[in-house]
Motif scaffolding. Sequence first.
Motif, short mmCIF file in Angstrom:
data_model
loop_
_atom_site.label_atom_id
_atom_site.label_comp_id
_atom_site.label_asym_id
_atom_site.label_seq_id
_atom_site.Cartn_x
_atom_site.Cartn_y
_atom_site.Cartn_z
N GLU A 99 1.25 23.63 24.64
CA GLU A 99 0.54 23.40 23.26
C GLU A 99 0.72 22.12 22.98
N GLU A 102 0.72 19.21 25.16
CA GLU A 102 -1.33 18.79 25.02
C GLU A 102 -1.68 18.26 23.31
N SER A 103 -1.40 18.60 22.33
CA SER A 103 -2.05 18.12 21.16
C SER A 103 -1.53 17.72 20.04
N ASP A 104 -0.10 17.53 20.53
CA ASP A 104 0.50 16.93 19.07
C ASP A 104 0.42 15.56 19.54
#
Length: 331
Positions: free
Chosen positions: A23, A26-28
Amino acid sequence: MSIKSTKIFNSKQGMLIEGNSLELLESDENLSDLKGKVNLIITSPPFPLNQKKKYGNEKGEEYKNWFTKLAPIFSELLADDGSLVIEIGNAWEPERPVQSLLHLECLLGMVKHPDANLRLIQEFICYNPSKLPSPAQWVTVNRLRTVDSYTHVWWIAKNDFPKADNSKVLRPYSKSMEQLLKRQSYNSGKRPSEHQISEGGFLKDNGGSIAHNFFEMEALDEKRDVRLPHSVLSFSNTNSNDYFLKTCREKGITPHPARMSGGLVNFFIQFLTDEGDLVLDPFSGSNTTGYCAEKLNRKWVSFEIKEDYIEQACIRFSDPILKSPLKKMKA
């Protein structure tokens, strides 16, 4: 670096991040700096076991889907000449004495993923005779199968020629080879296999012989020397004398039950990277990878979702030999 994580711990060379690695990667946005920069991803993800373990693992088709989704994430992180090394165990069909093909399906799903340009460079086998008899139902209860005593280690990369140098991980010469080098002669000529052995092809001392893709955690034959690369398999999961296990015992802590062998990590770090390169472990557990990278003067980033195992990583890094404790970053 500000990351969407509850805790971040730093050492001289690296960073341990608490949180779900997939996560976060992919997102930070702050982790985007890692893309295309990682020289080695080395990890032992949760195995596809039929029983849920404390450290977390999916099962069956869910596991395959989860594993396959790793391919594009890892591919994007790797440098063009970087490598991905994954250790994974065998799986068995639920309630059947039949070995599952799940791990093979996972491998095929990863290297054939349409959004990840990956390929299998070489497979290694890690044999550990100290593993507990499993699957217990079919080995020790019904006695229908033999002990599942090895794991697969897959070396994967984005192109056919990732950075690698097997001269860094030579194993000691056998006694017969040492004698040959000393006398500087042997029977050359054609062999029954039709190979033509030159007169001087084996007379040069290269400092050791090329490593094999089969690792013995302990000797198969007690009468035969185990010739492992000097940096490899210096300790195993059953070694009760090292600092980490001793300190865990003193503190009444149960160590992570599926720790990756430090010797295995040492081998691939030295084989596939240079000093100053970046090593990443997305499922680090007690962070053997970071510990080995620190000792070998590599930069490293590790992720772990469970606070208990991060505490164990801090114990590992408190080893006075390392002189590089993990310190929590201030918010």
